[in-house]
Design a protein around this motif. Structure first.
Motif, PDB file in Angstrom:
ATOM      1  N   THR A 174       0.848  -1.197   0.000  1.00  0.00           N
ATOM      2  CA  THR A 174       0.000   0.000   0.000  1.00  0.00           C
ATOM      3  C   THR A 174       0.879   1.240   0.000  1.00  0.00           C
ATOM      4  OG1 THR A 174      -0.114   0.006   2.423  1.00  0.00           O
ATOM      5  CG2 THR A 174      -1.853  -1.170   1.239  1.00  0.00           C
ATOM      6  N   ASP A 175       0.293   2.372  -0.405  1.00  0.00           N
ATOM      7  CA  ASP A 175       1.056   3.617  -0.470  1.00  0.00           C
ATOM      8  C   ASP A 175       0.871   4.424   0.805  1.00  0.00           C
ATOM      9  OD1 ASP A 175      -1.488   4.647  -0.654  1.00  0.00           O
ATOM     10  OD2 ASP A 175      -1.304   5.283  -2.746  1.00  0.00           O
ATOM     11  N   GLN A 176       1.304   5.688   0.761  1.00  0.00           N
ATOM     12  CA  GLN A 176       1.276   6.538   1.944  1.00  0.00           C
ATOM     13  C   GLN A 176      -0.138   6.901   2.385  1.00  0.00           C
ATOM     14  OE1 GLN A 176       2.116   7.344  -1.062  1.00  0.00           O
ATOM     15  NE2 GLN A 176       1.949   9.522  -1.539  1.00  0.00           N
ATOM     16  N   TYR A 208       9.155  -0.884  -2.849  1.00  0.00           N
ATOM     17  CA  TYR A 208       8.107  -1.577  -3.608  1.00  0.00           C
ATOM     18  C   TYR A 208       7.116  -0.601  -4.230  1.00  0.00           C
ATOM     19  CZ  TYR A 208       5.369  -0.728   0.630  1.00  0.00           C
ATOM     20  OH  TYR A 208       4.727  -0.134   1.690  1.00  0.00           O
ATOM     21  N   MET A 209       6.996   0.607  -3.663  1.00  0.00           N
ATOM     22  CA  MET A 209       6.059   1.588  -4.209  1.00  0.00           C
ATOM     23  C   MET A 209       6.449   2.036  -5.601  1.00  0.00           C
ATOM     24  SD  MET A 209       5.202   3.941  -0.836  1.00  0.00           S
ATOM     25  CE  MET A 209       4.192   5.056  -1.813  1.00  0.00           C
ATOM     26  N   MET A 210       7.760   1.956  -5.926  1.00  0.00           N
ATOM     27  CA  MET A 210       8.217   2.303  -7.262  1.00  0.00           C
ATOM     28  C   MET A 210       8.503   1.065  -8.109  1.00  0.00           C
ATOM     29  SD  MET A 210      10.708   5.594  -6.747  1.00  0.00           S
ATOM     30  CE  MET A 210      10.658   5.917  -8.503  1.00  0.00           C
ATOM     31  N   LEU A 211       8.799  -0.050  -7.447  1.00  0.00           N
ATOM     32  CA  LEU A 211       9.189  -1.254  -8.182  1.00  0.00           C
ATOM     33  C   LEU A 211       8.075  -1.765  -9.089  1.00  0.00           C
ATOM     34  CD1 LEU A 211      11.065  -3.666  -8.756  1.00  0.00           C
ATOM     35  CD2 LEU A 211      10.115  -4.754  -6.690  1.00  0.00           C
ATOM     36  N   PHE A 212       6.880  -1.913  -8.553  1.00  0.00           N
ATOM     37  CA  PHE A 212       5.808  -2.560  -9.320  1.00  0.00           C
ATOM     38  C   PHE A 212       5.275  -1.704 -10.476  1.00  0.00           C
ATOM     39  CE2 PHE A 212       5.669  -4.774  -5.168  1.00  0.00           C
ATOM     40  CZ  PHE A 212       5.916  -6.058  -5.634  1.00  0.00           C
ATOM     41  N   PRO A 213       5.027  -0.417 -10.278  1.00  0.00           N
ATOM     42  CA  PRO A 213       4.626   0.370 -11.455  1.00  0.00           C
ATOM     43  C   PRO A 213       5.724   0.465 -12.499  1.00  0.00           C
ATOM     44  CG  PRO A 213       4.910   1.781  -9.535  1.00  0.00           C
ATOM     45  CD  PRO A 213       4.922   0.377  -9.046  1.00  0.00           C
ATOM     46  N   ALA A 214       6.994   0.487 -12.057  1.00  0.00           N
ATOM     47  CA  ALA A 214       8.096   0.502 -13.021  1.00  0.00           C
ATOM     48  C   ALA A 214       8.130  -0.799 -13.821  1.00  0.00           C
ATOM     49  CB  ALA A 214       9.429   0.708 -12.297  1.00  0.00           C
ATOM     50  N   LEU A 215       7.850  -1.916 -13.160  1.00  0.00           N
ATOM     51  CA  LEU A 215       7.790  -3.196 -13.863  1.00  0.00           C
ATOM     52  C   LEU A 215       6.646  -3.218 -14.875  1.00  0.00           C
ATOM     53  CD1 LEU A 215       8.528  -5.816 -11.050  1.00  0.00           C
ATOM     54  CD2 LEU A 215       9.957  -5.265 -13.018  1.00  0.00           C
ATOM     55  N   MET A 216       5.523  -2.625 -14.524  1.00  0.00           N
ATOM     56  CA  MET A 216       4.389  -2.575 -15.456  1.00  0.00           C
ATOM     57  C   MET A 216       4.767  -1.787 -16.715  1.00  0.00           C
ATOM     58  SD  MET A 216       1.898  -4.306 -14.096  1.00  0.00           S
ATOM     59  CE  MET A 216       0.456  -3.790 -15.008  1.00  0.00           C
ATOM     60  N   ILE A 217       5.433  -0.657 -16.532  1.00  0.00           N
ATOM     61  CA  ILE A 217       5.870   0.149 -17.684  1.00  0.00           C
ATOM     62  C   ILE A 217       6.874  -0.629 -18.524  1.00  0.00           C
ATOM     63  CG2 ILE A 217       7.045   2.263 -18.385  1.00  0.00           C
ATOM     64  CD1 ILE A 217       5.989   3.552 -15.812  1.00  0.00           C
ATOM     65  N   MET A 218       7.834  -1.248 -17.851  1.00  0.00           N
ATOM     66  CA  MET A 218       8.884  -1.968 -18.559  1.00  0.00           C
ATOM     67  C   MET A 218       8.307  -3.152 -19.346  1.00  0.00           C
ATOM     68  SD  MET A 218      12.189  -3.988 -17.022  1.00  0.00           S
ATOM     69  CE  MET A 218      11.131  -5.368 -16.547  1.00  0.00           C
TER      70      MET A 218
END
Length: 302
Positions: A86-88, A270-280
């Motif tokens: 979850t995020d902030q 993890y807050m940046m890892l998963f959206p970055a993986l989706m873009i990649m």
């Protein structure tokens, strides 16, 4: 002695005749056969189809509402309850990434279509008429291309403001020079063929020449550029949202989700890892698919 024909024998002969009948081959069918022989292209196509299904059925796949804030579940690491954490604000990142596929794919598609019908049309006109028309159009495109794509898009959004229409317009204008050059090159590939000269000799008018003879024979190359540019549009849109000049919160766009997590890179990567993986993964799938289409439409690979 005459050969006897029974109903059973006639049925067998008809079935054999159907089997021996050659299958009519078309350029599209031959291209599809070559595309199917490329395993990496099929992987890219499968991932793209999966992302499209995810975007369509996002309300059924996402376990939570992407806008709901749960202050009792803020900054939770990935778990069974929250797959991506979850995020902030306590929002489920998995649900936001699922809905992000809907926003990213649809907006990228609109951006690419707009660029194709603006810059692409100019490229077709320049490639067909040549001469002064080609010179004027391409020199104007050179002026636009002198400014980096992302910089031009940022300037346009800064003037027009945030929002989906403004973002589509910004990426469209920034992409016009590249799309114009690509389509111009595709038209020039067929411009000097014998059937074009024959059509001109019998008096085919210019509109029919472009629509019925040149574009259909160049559409394969145009499709390759179109698919490849979908990945470029997603990258530009995500980059602009990440630096704060794209879409506005709380839109669940992958670049915005990255922007939300950049302040917590060390404490909650993890807050940046998963959206970055989706873009990649999305851009990689479109690139694989584009490479497969390039090989499929290449006549030298027949």
């Amino acid at each position: 002695m005459a050969k006897m024909h029974t109903p059973a024998m006639e049925a067998i002969e008809k079935r054999n005749a159907k089997r021996k009948k050659p299958v009519k081959s078309t350029p599209a069918y031959e291209s599809w056969k070559r595309f199917k022989r490329n395993p990496t292209a099929l992987i890219g196509l499968a991932v793209v189809c999966l992302l499209i299904l995810v975007a369509i059925f996002a309300p059924l796949i996402a376990p939570y509402d992407y806008q709901v804030q749960d202050f009792m579940a803020m900054m939770q690491k990935p778990s069974a309850a929250h797959l991506f954490g979850t995020d902030q604000f306590g929002r489920d990142i998995f649900s936001r990434c699922i809905y992000g596929a809907r926003y990213s794919l649809i907006i990228a598609l609109f951006c690419t279509i707009a660029a194709f019908f603006s810059g692409g049309l100019l490229g077709i006109i320049a490639g067909y008429f040549g001469g002064k028309v080609d010179t004027v159009i391409m020199r104007i495109m050179d002026i636009f291309q002198a400014i980096p794509m992302i910089m031009m898009a940022m300037c346009i959004v800064a003037v027009l403001g945030n929002g989906i229409p403004q973002l589509v317009a910004a990426i469209m204008f920034a992409s016009m020079p590249t799309m114009a050059r690509n389509n111009r090159a595709a038209i020039l590939r067929v411009r000097g063929n014998d059937y074009i000269e024959s059509s001109e000799a019998i008096g085919v008018n210019q509109f029919q020449m472009i629509v019925k003879h040149m574009i259909p024979n160049a559409v394969g190359v145009m499709i390759i550029y179109f698919v490849g540019f979908l990945a470029v549009s997603i990258m530009m849109m995500s980059s602009m949202s990440y630096i704060g000049v794209g879409l506005a919160a709380p839109t669940p766009e992958w670049g915005l989700i990255l922007n939300d997590g950049k302040s917590y890179l060390t404490s909650a990567p993890y807050m940046m890892l998963f959206p970055a993986l989706m873009i990649m993964i999305t851009c990689f799938a479109f690139n694989l698919m584009g490479d497969g289409l390039r090989d499929a439409f290449d006549p030298r690979l027949k």
